[in-house]
Design a protein around this motif. Structure first.
Motif: not given
Ligand code: F6R
Length: 371
Positions: A60-66, A109-113
């Motif tokens: 599960i993630g968004c954008g680049t992390s996905y 998630s890079q930021s974790g936020e």
């Protein structure tokens, strides 16, 4: 501090040999001649058994992390034998998709936020799945609220466009695949080849970074284009999506990553002598299929830029006529880590040449803490 670089994005792209070394430090072990090569993910060691027994693994993630998770999916499936499914955090929430107690959910998630990822984490915890965090920020909400996890240790990423975090995320997920895969004899050779490949990766990244000038020259040719398509498949479907995401978010040029296997189901209609198309055709089990995709694109006079392994120019583009980017070849599942680098460089140079803000693209923030 940008040091000798003009922009953080440029610095972070060139920093990848070092950031990858830091990511692997202490986690990847290779003893003397008779000692086994192993992976040690301290944060997961008490949970590996549960993960191996889970009914599926959900990324599960968004954008680049996905995209990084998508790049790691095939090797995780191969080594673990556990089905792996992909969820864009917002879409999981929109659908209220089924999550079970027997699932392992991996939050990247890079930021974790990131708000979407964080809300998906809350939803997944409520549904009783084991939650694993892969973040670059110690003490971030996602790192704190997951049951266990791995810190990617890529160092602080300042440019809004994620670059070094992407490659470190893939490497951590490849190590996760090795750790979950255990030590079955039948896969030992493959595992050792991947571990050797990981150790050598920083050198290969140093080599691929030498394409900087070549990517700048390519950017000059593409500066005024309206659109850029990127075709990939297998391990490098993620490279196509991530390469296109970089171009659109920083160079503000329309770009789309396309699964090459879907070409005939629509995208082929776009092909003419004008629209530039990058085709990723490095060596893996899909190579011959990509060769035939290239043939079909050429038959329609496609304006092709082909990325292939060193020495493969004549095999991917017999008779010439395409622009070729030759990259060092590595173990197939690690090839996305190498292949994204020329795409990052291209997006960077396109942005500078088009006169846009590299480190702070319009409308975007480094950490999307709102939905
Ligand atoms: C693209 C980019 C974004 C982030 C996304 C998720 O370069 O940076 O697509 O990847 O907003 O952010 P994290 O990884 O912090 O959850």
């Amino acid at each position: 501090n940008k040091g000798k670089y003009k922009h953080y994005m440029q610095k972070e792209i060139h920093e990848q040999p070092e950031s990858l070394t830091t990511t692997m430090r202490g986690k990847l072990l290779r003893g003397g001649s008779c000692k086994a090569k192993t992976v040690l993910l301290g944060g997961l060691k008490d949970h590996l058994k549960t993960i191996r027994r889970s009914r599926r693994i959900v990324f599960i993630g968004c954008g680049t992390s996905y995209n990084a998770a998508l790049a790691a999916r095939p090797i995780l499936e191969e080594l673990s034998g556990v089905p792996v499914t992909m969820e864009i955090a917002s879409d999981l929430l929109d659908r209220q998709g089924p999550i079970y107690r027997e699932d392992t959910a991996v939050f990247v998630s890079q930021s974790g936020e990131t708000a979407d990822t964080l809300l998906a984490l809350g939803y997944t915890l409520e549904n009783g799945a084991l939650c694993v965090g892969i973040t670059n920020t110690v003490g971030s909400v996602i790192a704190r609220n997951t049951h266990c996890g791995v810190h990617i240790n890529a160092g602080c990423e300042i440019g809004v466009a994620s670059t070094k975090a992407y490659t470190s995320q893939i490497v951590v997920m490849a190590m996760l695949a090795l750790a979950i895969g255990g030590d079955t004899i039948s896969k030992q050779e493959r595992r050792e080849a991947i571990i050797d490949g990981l150790f050598d990766l920083p050198n290969k990244i140093r080599e691929v970074l030498k394409l900087d000038q070549e990517m700048k020259d390519l950017a000059k040719l593409l500066i005024a284009e309206q659109s850029l398509l990127v075709f990939g498949r297998g391990y490098n479907y993620a490279t196509a999506l991530e390469g296109a995401l970089k171009v659109k978010e920083v160079a503000l040029m329309h770009s789309e990553g396309i699964l090459a296997g879907e070409m005939k189901h629509g995208p082929l209609a776009l092909v003419d002598e004008n629209l530039p198309i990058v085709v990723i055709a490095t060596r893996d089990a899909c190579f011959s299929k990509q060769q035939s995709v290239i043939q079909q694109l050429r038959a329609r006079k496609g304006h092709l830029i082909v990325m292939c392994a060193k020495g493969d120019a004549a095999s991917v583009c017999p008779g010439g006529g395409c622009r070729v980017i030759e990259v060092p070849q590595v173990e197939d599942c690690l090839q996305p880590v190498v292949n994204i680098v020329p795409c990052q460089l291209l997006a960077y140079h396109l942005t500078v040449l088009r006169g846009y803000n590299v480190d702070q693209p319009r409308n975007l923030a480094k950490s999307m803490t709102t939905q």
